[in-house]
Design a protein around this motif. Structure first.
Motif, PDB file in Angstrom:
ATOM      1  N   UNK A 174      18.669 -43.311 -20.793  1.00 40.63           N
ATOM      2  CA  UNK A 174      19.267 -42.585 -22.057  1.00 40.63           C
ATOM      3  C   UNK A 174      20.690 -42.403 -21.862  1.00 40.63           C
ATOM      4  N   UNK A 175      20.983 -41.726 -20.775  1.00 41.21           N
ATOM      5  CA  UNK A 175      22.561 -41.286 -20.469  1.00 41.21           C
ATOM      6  C   UNK A 175      23.350 -42.517 -20.528  1.00 41.21           C
ATOM      7  N   UNK A 176      22.929 -43.714 -19.713  1.00 42.65           N
ATOM      8  CA  UNK A 176      23.648 -44.859 -19.705  1.00 42.65           C
ATOM      9  C   UNK A 176      23.649 -45.476 -21.036  1.00 42.65           C
ATOM     10  N   UNK A 177      22.776 -45.534 -21.672  1.00 43.98           N
ATOM     11  CA  UNK A 177      22.679 -46.125 -23.226  1.00 43.98           C
ATOM     12  C   UNK A 177      23.754 -45.462 -24.133  1.00 43.98           C
ATOM     13  N   UNK A 178      23.688 -44.148 -24.068  1.00 40.02           N
ATOM     14  CA  UNK A 178      24.754 -43.295 -24.815  1.00 40.02           C
ATOM     15  C   UNK A 178      26.050 -43.452 -24.547  1.00 40.02           C
ATOM     16  N   UNK A 179      26.419 -43.545 -23.074  1.00 40.81           N
ATOM     17  CA  UNK A 179      27.749 -43.931 -22.629  1.00 40.81           C
ATOM     18  C   UNK A 179      28.222 -45.253 -23.106  1.00 40.81           C
ATOM     19  N   UNK A 198      16.520 -28.522 -15.933  1.00 39.72           N
ATOM     20  CA  UNK A 198      16.387 -29.389 -14.612  1.00 39.72           C
ATOM     21  C   UNK A 198      16.944 -30.620 -14.882  1.00 39.72           C
ATOM     22  N   UNK A 199      16.701 -31.255 -15.776  1.00 41.02           N
ATOM     23  CA  UNK A 199      17.030 -32.682 -16.028  1.00 41.02           C
ATOM     24  C   UNK A 199      18.539 -32.777 -16.191  1.00 41.02           C
ATOM     25  N   UNK A 200      19.193 -31.720 -16.512  1.00 39.68           N
ATOM     26  CA  UNK A 200      20.554 -31.611 -16.513  1.00 39.68           C
ATOM     27  C   UNK A 200      21.105 -31.603 -15.251  1.00 39.68           C
ATOM     28  N   UNK A 201      20.469 -30.716 -14.255  1.00 33.20           N
ATOM     29  CA  UNK A 201      21.036 -30.539 -12.975  1.00 33.20           C
ATOM     30  C   UNK A 201      20.703 -31.958 -12.254  1.00 33.20           C
ATOM     31  N   UNK A 207      23.991 -39.087 -11.398  1.00 36.40           N
ATOM     32  CA  UNK A 207      24.868 -39.829 -12.015  1.00 36.40           C
ATOM     33  C   UNK A 207      26.203 -39.166 -11.877  1.00 36.40           C
ATOM     34  N   UNK A 208      26.588 -38.654 -10.566  1.00 33.48           N
ATOM     35  CA  UNK A 208      27.796 -38.093 -10.505  1.00 33.48           C
ATOM     36  C   UNK A 208      29.151 -38.504 -11.175  1.00 33.48           C
ATOM     37  N   UNK A 209      29.076 -39.719 -11.245  1.00 30.63           N
ATOM     38  CA  UNK A 209      30.300 -40.514 -11.565  1.00 30.63           C
ATOM     39  C   UNK A 209      30.281 -40.648 -13.114  1.00 30.63           C
ATOM     40  N   UNK A 210      29.125 -40.525 -13.799  1.00 33.45           N
ATOM     41  CA  UNK A 210      28.852 -40.915 -15.201  1.00 33.45           C
ATOM     42  C   UNK A 210      28.878 -39.741 -15.963  1.00 33.45           C
ATOM     43  N   UNK A 228      23.029 -32.750  -2.834  1.00 31.73           N
ATOM     44  CA  UNK A 228      24.288 -32.766  -2.066  1.00 31.73           C
ATOM     45  C   UNK A 228      25.382 -33.829  -2.442  1.00 31.73           C
ATOM     46  N   UNK A 229      24.838 -34.509  -3.878  1.00 30.66           N
ATOM     47  CA  UNK A 229      25.559 -35.301  -4.652  1.00 30.66           C
ATOM     48  C   UNK A 229      26.340 -34.664  -5.617  1.00 30.66           C
ATOM     49  N   UNK A 230      26.155 -33.603  -5.910  1.00 33.68           N
ATOM     50  CA  UNK A 230      26.419 -32.685  -7.249  1.00 33.68           C
ATOM     51  C   UNK A 230      28.002 -32.180  -6.811  1.00 33.68           C
ATOM     52  N   UNK A 231      29.130 -32.751  -7.771  1.00 36.54           N
ATOM     53  CA  UNK A 231      30.343 -32.497  -7.767  1.00 36.54           C
ATOM     54  C   UNK A 231      30.781 -31.661  -8.868  1.00 36.54           C
ATOM     55  N   UNK A 232      29.949 -31.644 -10.027  1.00 41.62           N
ATOM     56  CA  UNK A 232      30.289 -30.839 -11.212  1.00 41.62           C
ATOM     57  C   UNK A 232      31.293 -31.777 -12.090  1.00 41.62           C
ATOM     58  N   UNK A 233      32.009 -30.897 -12.955  1.00 42.61           N
ATOM     59  CA  UNK A 233      31.787 -29.456 -13.375  1.00 42.61           C
ATOM     60  C   UNK A 233      30.284 -29.040 -13.865  1.00 42.61           C
ATOM     61  N   UNK A 234      29.959 -28.044 -13.727  1.00 46.82           N
ATOM     62  CA  UNK A 234      28.732 -27.389 -14.205  1.00 46.82           C
ATOM     63  C   UNK A 234      29.026 -26.056 -14.934  1.00 46.82           C
ATOM     64  N   UNK A 235      28.062 -25.890 -15.801  1.00 46.12           N
ATOM     65  CA  UNK A 235      28.143 -24.411 -16.543  1.00 46.12           C
ATOM     66  C   UNK A 235      26.673 -24.035 -16.732  1.00 46.12           C
ATOM     67  N   UNK A 236      26.218 -23.057 -15.760  1.00 42.42           N
ATOM     68  CA  UNK A 236      24.901 -22.874 -15.504  1.00 42.42           C
ATOM     69  C   UNK A 236      24.629 -21.557 -16.251  1.00 42.42           C
TER      70      UNK A 236
END
Length: 304
Positions: A174-179, A198-201, A207-210, A228-236
């Motif tokens: 769905x994320x790829x389709x929306x993009x 959870x899905x957001x995390x 998909x850290x580059x998407x 370990x692949x998470x780079x953000x930005x995140x707002x939790x």
């Protein structure tokens, strides 16, 4: 870079904390409805019967509509997308600002529901985002089974019956389709609640580059191998009275710091898990509004 804050919820809570805790267990499938109601019956609260407490905690979606589906400022449609690694095909609720001309585009936000399918509250969240100028898409994890059934108990059972990894891949698809949608720019955010948190995390890790900005509301982190692949930005966003989710945060924060990820974390004092959902008594209006304004500002900063 990390920031941390704790706000105080001044809303008077007349329902005992035990009832909120038991509802959380019930909502996440740890106890059944009969056990939940039986526990409520054990409470001795002046002026509050089992029926009063139970009906206050169980969602009433008539309360949740802040933006009408008939509002002329938006256009909502149901769309399908391919999901070859998931359930083959997925579907969801797409909301586009009508102010966009035929050739104009806008940043996109994927909206992820809780553990019971695409209910009216989540659809309304998508409409709220569209009113702010975003193209919002809310997939329904239950679409392989015909979609959200109209009640949470059945929806929860349906979602639990589906393969978890396939659900995750449906949201990746769905994320790829929306993009790639012809009404969206190359900027993509995700916001989710509970399971959707959870899905957001998970998407921020997978998909850290998407994913350009992720906003988990009271969500647990992705698996250790993905974190370990998470780079953000995140707002939790976290609720103070949410022991189950909050127990996962200290270790996750260590990983984010080790990754040098960009993130902000806010804990809302005395708030309950689900405080943004305005269809139950767990709703905390001041906290929900503050968290929402922070979310909008975060998306406008990172998706512009």
């Amino acid at each position: 870079m990390a920031t941390s804050a704790k706000e105080t919820n001044t809303t008077t809570i007349s329902i005992p904390q035990e009832a909120f805790d038991w509802y959380d267990e019930y909502a996440h499938g740890d106890i059944d409805r009969r056990t939940f109601l039986s526990r409520l019956a054990s409470l001795s609260v002046a002026g509050l019967s089992v029926g009063v407490i139970g009906s206050a905690l169980i969602p009433d979606y008539a309360k949740a509509e802040q933006v009408s589906f008939n509002d002329p400022a938006i256009k909502a449609t149901y769309e399908e997308f391919p999901s070859p690694k998931g359930h083959g095909t997925g579907s969801g609720y797409l909301v586009v600002p009508t102010q966009l001309s035929e050739k104009e585009t806008a940043p996109a936000v994927l909206v992820v529901h809780e553990n019971r399918g695409l209910n009216p509250y989540i659809k309304d969240v998508a409409r709220r985002l569209a009113m702010e100028g975003f193209v919002a898409f809310a997939p329904d994890a239950l679409s392989p089974l015909g979609g959200y059934p109209g009640n949470d108990d059945e929806g929860r059972a349906m979602q639990k019956s589906l393969d978890r990894e396939k659900i995750e891949q449906d949201f990746v698809a769905a994320a790829r389709w929306l993009d790639k949608h012809d009404k969206t720019t190359d900027k993509l955010g995700v916001v989710g609640f509970c399971f959707g948190g959870y899905i957001s995390n998970f998407l921020a890790a997978s998909l850290p580059t998407l994913i350009d900005a992720a906003v988990p509301f009271y969500g647990t982190p992705a698996s250790e191998g993905l974190q370990e692949q998470v780079k953000g930005p995140l707002l939790l966003h976290f609720a103070e009275n949410d022991k189950r989710v909050n127990a996962t945060w200290p270790e996750y924060e260590k990983v984010l710091k080790a990754n040098k990820a960009t993130y902000q974390a806010h804990v809302y004092g005395k708030a309950q898990h689900g405080f943004h959902n305005d269809s139950t008594s767990r709703y905390s209006p001041k906290d929900a509004e503050l968290a929402w304004q922070r979310t909008l500002a975060f998306f406008k900063q990172h998706l512009s």
